[in-house]
Enzyme design. Structure first.
Site, PDB file in Angstrom:
ATOM      1  N   HIS A 391       1.032  -1.049  -0.419  1.00 56.33           N
ATOM      2  CA  HIS A 391       0.073   0.034  -0.252  1.00 56.33           C
ATOM      3  C   HIS A 391       0.860   1.350  -0.251  1.00 56.33           C
ATOM      4  CE1 HIS A 391      -3.352   2.837   1.081  1.00 56.33           C
ATOM      5  NE2 HIS A 391      -4.258   2.162   0.924  1.00 56.33           N
ATOM      6  N   GLU A 444      -8.325  -5.042  -0.575  1.00 56.55           N
ATOM      7  CA  GLU A 444      -8.405  -5.880  -1.429  1.00 56.55           C
ATOM      8  C   GLU A 444      -8.626  -6.847  -0.929  1.00 56.55           C
ATOM      9  OE1 GLU A 444      -9.976  -4.049  -3.566  1.00 56.55           O
ATOM     10  OE2 GLU A 444      -8.656  -1.883  -4.156  1.00 56.55           O
TER      11      GLU A 444
END
Ligand SMILES: CC(C)(COP(=O)(O)OP(=O)(O)OC[C@H]1O[C@@H](n2cnc3c(N)ncnc32)[C@H](O)[C@@H]1OP(=O)(O)O)[C@@H](O)C(=O)NCCC(=O)NCCS
Length: 507
Positions: A391, A444
């Site tokens: 991320h 996700e």
């Protein structure tokens, strides 16, 4: 609103005692990834030791295991108050060539502010004034002030208003969080019931949109259908530029839009499958009704709650690309439809909205837990990205993925143990092959598992994300419209030096 030191400082500060050794102070700095340590005595600031001091000590060949901090620190440093304005702090640091200053409140050190923190707010200045370089992708640049929420990547924490988003997802309904964002406060039981009632009755498609939706659905993925439908909706309902309407009218439009988005998406999915769209049910909550309209079956409370929690966790997340896009369009005074159509366009890009289905595709490709290590190793060695890991902001566990993992445990099913095994293996292999990059699961990875287990088809993963995110986008539109200034940055021209003579056409 003025940016003040409290908004920028690192808090709590990293501290040490004057009698600590240089080695101990250096370790504290390294662990906290900071460039300074505040030297305190019973909470009071007595000095500051910076990386520069450590360099001086090293050059002087002081032994870090025996030399005391008091020998090398700057004693009685200048300090700032947390409510001082950022530009005053900037002036204080730069005029004295300081890089770090302790922030003191009530006689006690409550934080440290660094030149780097201040650079973030000092970077964007009107064209014509002296300005520094802005990093590619505007990474780390503060472009607005907001009371909607924030993401603290290093801590693995994000919040809506003043509440932890994860705690909200654990304890409240989506409608309550929506009320929090729209009205600035969580509703009590009576206000919650009234708000729920109001938004349930706004779910049906208006006649004009209902009539053209089958034709729109003949081409384009569900998210493309949503983009076109929002544009049509704004035209049908006569939404006027935000510049020309008051806050109440915009609030009312935004409420209606968020209520109808799940209906548009579920209808789009069913029409594309050759099925009749289903009418929304006003006896079900936001997420349960969406699942019902999509699948034709009333979901179990477990599935409805799992999707509701996913939607709460993804309502807002700082100044991501689609949110920023919505604010840029609003800043021109354009109408709500224009801002949300633009945001959906930004979300449709694979670098923003596309990973949950890809993460699930990867689980399919791995197939069994024993094959995970070889798969991940081969992929990383070939230079590929492992979907659902890493991320830009989080360098620790993504708090959304932690909650969604526990949601998958409650849901059960064949994917749960398997996905956890793949997560463990992937984190280990990434730590070995990409040491120091701090790669963990992002939202996700488990989002795909949750949505799949609850019966949402893969092509509806990103659209489902958009149902909740519309609440976040519209909150930002309202905030931007309420305190508007046209967003109009500058670019540096790097082409051939002008003015060159314009050649004649026959030259
Ligand atoms: C999310 C993402 C785009 C963030 O990227 P970023 O902050 O720009 O990170 P970088 O591209 O600078 O990557 C830093 C390093 O970690 C590695 N890395 C980052 N994510 C990785 C992943 N998912 N798999 C393998 N390696 C990864 C990069 O290869 C790079 O290694 P290097 O230093 O050897 O070049 C990235 O982690 C990614 O592509 N993840 C997979 C897609 C995904 O899950 N997207 C959903 C995001 S919510």
């Amino acid at each position: 609103m003025e940016t003040i030191v409290r908004d920028l400082m690192t808090s709590p500060p990293v501290t040490c005692a004057a009698d600590d050794t240089l080695a101990e102070a250096a370790r504290a700095m390294q662990q906290a990834d900071t460039g300074s340590v505040v030297v305190t005595d019973e909470g009071k600031v007595v000095g500051i030791l910076t990386e520069r001091d450590l360099l001086r000590a090293a050059a002087g060949q002081g032994n870090p295991d025996s030399e005391r901090v008091r020998l090398w620190m700057t004693a009685r440093p200048d300090v700032l108050g947390p409510d001082e304005r950022a530009d005053a702090a900037w002036a204080s640091l730069t005029s004295h060539h300081y890089r770090h200053l302790p922030v003191v409140e009530g006689g006690h050190c409550v934080g440290v502010v660094s030149l780097r923190d201040l650079m973030a707010v000092a970077r964007i200045r009107p064209a014509g004034e002296a300005s520094g370089d802005v990093p590619a992708g505007l990474e780390g640049v503060v472009v607005a002030e907001t009371t909607i929420g924030d993401v603290r990547g290093k801590e693995g924490f994000f919040h809506y208003r003043q509440y932890s988003a994860v705690e909200l997802a654990e304890k409240r309904s989506l409608e309550d969080v929506w009320h929090l964002l729209y009205n600035g406060e969580l509703p009590d039981a009576a206000a919650s019931a009234a708000f729920g009632e109001e938004v349930r009755h706004r779910r049906a498609l208006p006649q004009g949109l209902r009539a053209v939706l089958p034709a729109v659905c003949q081409s384009g993925a569900p998210l493309d259908v949503l983009r076109t439908a929002v544009s049509l909706l704004g035209a049908e309902l006569g939404w006027r530029p935000t510049h020309d309407i008051g806050a109440d009218e915009l609030h009312d439009q935004a409420l209606g839009l968020c209520a109808v988005v799940p209906t548009i998406l579920a209808a789009a999915y069913r029409l594309r499958q050759g099925q009749e769209p289903l009418e929304p049910r006003d006896d079900l909550g936001f997420a349960a009704n969406y699942l019902f309209m999509l699948t034709g079956t009333e979901p179990s409370p477990l599935h409805a709650r799992a999707i509701e929690q996913y939607m709460i966790l993804t309502i807002d997340h700082g100044f991501n690309a689609s949110t920023f896009t919505a604010r840029v369009v609003t800043s021109t005074g354009a109408d709500l439809g224009a801002a949300i159509v633009a945001a959906i366009g930004a979300l449709s890009g694979p670098l923003h909205g596309g990973a949950p289905s890809r993460a699930l595709d990867m689980l399919d490709a791995i197939g069994t837990p024993e094959r995970a290590e070889a798969y991940v190793r081969a992929a990383v060695e070939a230079g590929d990205r492992i979907m659902g890991f890493g991320h830009r902001v989080y360098k620790t566990d993504d708090p959304r993925s932690l909650l969604l993992r526990s949601v998958t445990e409650q849901l059960g099913g064949p994917l749960v143990e398997f996905s956890q095994a793949v997560e463990r293996t992937t984190v280990d292999v990434l730590a070995e092959l990409k040491p120091g990059r701090q790669l963990y699961t992002n939202v996700e990875f488990y989002a795909g598992v949750v949505m799949h287990t609850c019966g949402i088809p893969r092509e509806m993963f990103t659209p489902t994300f958009a149902t909740g995110r519309t609440i976040g986008w519209t909150t930002h539109v309202m905030e931007q419209a309420a305190h508007n200034r046209l967003i109009r940055p500058a670019a540096r021209y790097v082409g051939p030096p002008p003015p060159q003579p314009v050649p004649s056409p026959d030259a």
